[in-house]
Design an enzyme around this catalytic site. Structure first.
Site, PDB file in Angstrom:
ATOM      1  N   HIS A  56      10.277  17.604  -0.827  1.00  0.00           N
ATOM      2  CA  HIS A  56      10.726  16.578  -1.767  1.00  0.00           C
ATOM      3  C   HIS A  56      12.211  16.811  -2.045  1.00  0.00           C
ATOM      4  O   HIS A  56      12.622  17.950  -2.249  1.00  0.00           O
ATOM      5  CB  HIS A  56       9.998  16.708  -3.115  1.00  0.00           C
ATOM      6  N   ASN A  67       5.451  22.116  -1.570  1.00  0.00           N
ATOM      7  CA  ASN A  67       4.192  22.679  -2.045  1.00  0.00           C
ATOM      8  C   ASN A  67       3.378  23.212  -0.882  1.00  0.00           C
ATOM      9  O   ASN A  67       3.324  22.594   0.187  1.00  0.00           O
ATOM     10  CB  ASN A  67       3.383  21.605  -2.780  1.00  0.00           C
ATOM     11  N   ASP A  77       9.519   8.360  -1.829  1.00  0.00           N
ATOM     12  CA  ASP A  77       8.180   8.634  -2.356  1.00  0.00           C
ATOM     13  C   ASP A  77       7.626   7.373  -3.014  1.00  0.00           C
ATOM     14  O   ASP A  77       8.351   6.632  -3.685  1.00  0.00           O
ATOM     15  CB  ASP A  77       8.239   9.778  -3.374  1.00  0.00           C
ATOM     16  N   ILE A  78       6.332   7.141  -2.840  1.00  0.00           N
ATOM     17  CA  ILE A  78       5.700   5.938  -3.382  1.00  0.00           C
ATOM     18  C   ILE A  78       5.587   5.991  -4.908  1.00  0.00           C
ATOM     19  O   ILE A  78       5.471   4.960  -5.568  1.00  0.00           O
ATOM     20  CB  ILE A  78       4.303   5.732  -2.722  1.00  0.00           C
ATOM     21  N   HIS A 128       5.990  18.695   3.990  1.00  0.00           N
ATOM     22  CA  HIS A 128       7.062  17.816   3.512  1.00  0.00           C
ATOM     23  C   HIS A 128       7.883  18.545   2.468  1.00  0.00           C
ATOM     24  O   HIS A 128       7.381  19.400   1.746  1.00  0.00           O
ATOM     25  CB  HIS A 128       6.502  16.515   2.924  1.00  0.00           C
ATOM     26  N   GLN A 166      -0.678  20.923  -3.760  1.00  0.00           N
ATOM     27  CA  GLN A 166      -0.265  20.110  -2.609  1.00  0.00           C
ATOM     28  C   GLN A 166      -1.285  19.001  -2.393  1.00  0.00           C
ATOM     29  O   GLN A 166      -2.486  19.250  -2.287  1.00  0.00           O
ATOM     30  CB  GLN A 166      -0.157  20.972  -1.343  1.00  0.00           C
TER      31      GLN A 166
HETATM   32  P1  5GP Z   1       2.618  16.902  -2.625  1.00  0.00           P
HETATM   33  O1  5GP Z   1       1.887  17.027  -3.936  1.00  0.00           O
HETATM   34  O2  5GP Z   1       1.665  16.949  -1.453  1.00  0.00           O
HETATM   35  O3  5GP Z   1       3.749  17.882  -2.500  1.00  0.00           O
HETATM   36  O4  5GP Z   1       3.326  15.487  -2.646  1.00  0.00           O
HETATM   37  C1  5GP Z   1       2.844  14.359  -1.982  1.00  0.00           C
HETATM   38  C2  5GP Z   1       3.731  13.189  -2.331  1.00  0.00           C
HETATM   39  O5  5GP Z   1       3.424  12.128  -1.461  1.00  0.00           O
HETATM   40  C3  5GP Z   1       3.554  12.666  -3.761  1.00  0.00           C
HETATM   41  O6  5GP Z   1       4.791  12.722  -4.456  1.00  0.00           O
HETATM   42  C4  5GP Z   1       3.068  11.223  -3.554  1.00  0.00           C
HETATM   43  O7  5GP Z   1       3.589  10.312  -4.506  1.00  0.00           O
HETATM   44  C5  5GP Z   1       3.552  10.913  -2.144  1.00  0.00           C
HETATM   45  N1  5GP Z   1       2.744   9.930  -1.440  1.00  0.00           N
HETATM   46  C6  5GP Z   1       1.383   9.894  -1.349  1.00  0.00           C
HETATM   47  N2  5GP Z   1       0.983   8.845  -0.610  1.00  0.00           N
HETATM   48  C7  5GP Z   1       2.122   8.207  -0.205  1.00  0.00           C
HETATM   49  C8  5GP Z   1       2.364   7.038   0.591  1.00  0.00           C
HETATM   50  O8  5GP Z   1       1.447   6.372   1.086  1.00  0.00           O
HETATM   51  N3  5GP Z   1       3.651   6.677   0.777  1.00  0.00           N
HETATM   52  C9  5GP Z   1       4.692   7.387   0.234  1.00  0.00           C
HETATM   53  N4  5GP Z   1       5.923   6.951   0.500  1.00  0.00           N
HETATM   54  N5  5GP Z   1       4.503   8.501  -0.511  1.00  0.00           N
HETATM   55  C10 5GP Z   1       3.226   8.888  -0.743  1.00  0.00           C
END
Ligand code: 5GP
Length: 120
Positions: A106, A91, A33-34, A104, A98
């Site tokens: 985590h 999520n 994760d970034i 995805h 989300q």
């Molecule tokens: P969500 O809230 O959709 O479950 O989580 C999305 C995740 O994607 C977040 O933890 C966010 O930090 C990660 N993320 C968003 N953009 C990027 C990206 O460009 N590269 C990576 N590696 N992770 C990302």
């Protein structure tokens, strides 16, 4: 919700945005994760175009579903998290906040992870 082919994970899958890859097979990609929320924070995504677990569980062929689950376990083992423990999280939709509309999971680990949910 229709799948947006320009979401950030679709762009990672197309190689338009770099990622720190942890694992890849025919059906799955896993990468760091970034913005990590734990010492280890890895995302596991299917290569197919699914918005969330709802979409994936309803529409993905059995082979893709099996490959995905196997990959989550494999990645957690590869990261050395089996003994210390880890948490997986997925999520779906607005109440979950989300952010990226490509399914995805985590994987969090590397420290005590605290309570499961924020208090209301
Ligand atoms: P969500 O809230 O959709 O479950 O989580 C999305 C995740 O994607 C977040 O933890 C966010 O930090 C990660 N993320 C968003 N953009 C990027 C990206 O460009 N590269 C990576 N590696 N992770 C990302």
């Amino acid at each position: 919700m229709a799948y947006d082919p320009n979401n950030v994970f679709a762009r990672i899958l197309r190689g338009e945005i770099p990622c720190k890859k942890v694992y890849e097979d025919d059906h799955v990609l896993a990468f760091h994760d970034i913005n990590p929320q734990a010492p280890i924070h890895v995302l596991v995504i299917p290569k197919g175009a699914y918005v969330s677990l709802e979409d994936f569980s309803a529409k993905a062929p059995a082979e893709e579903r099996a490959a995905f689950l196997a990959a989550v376990g494999h990645v957690a083992r590869t990261l050395g998290l089996v003994k210390s423990g880890y948490r997986i999280l997925a999520n779906h939709g607005p109440d979950s906040s989300q952010e990226v509309p490509h399914f995805h999971v985590h994987i969090f680990g590397g420290r005590r992870l605290g309570r499961m949910l924020e208090r209301a």
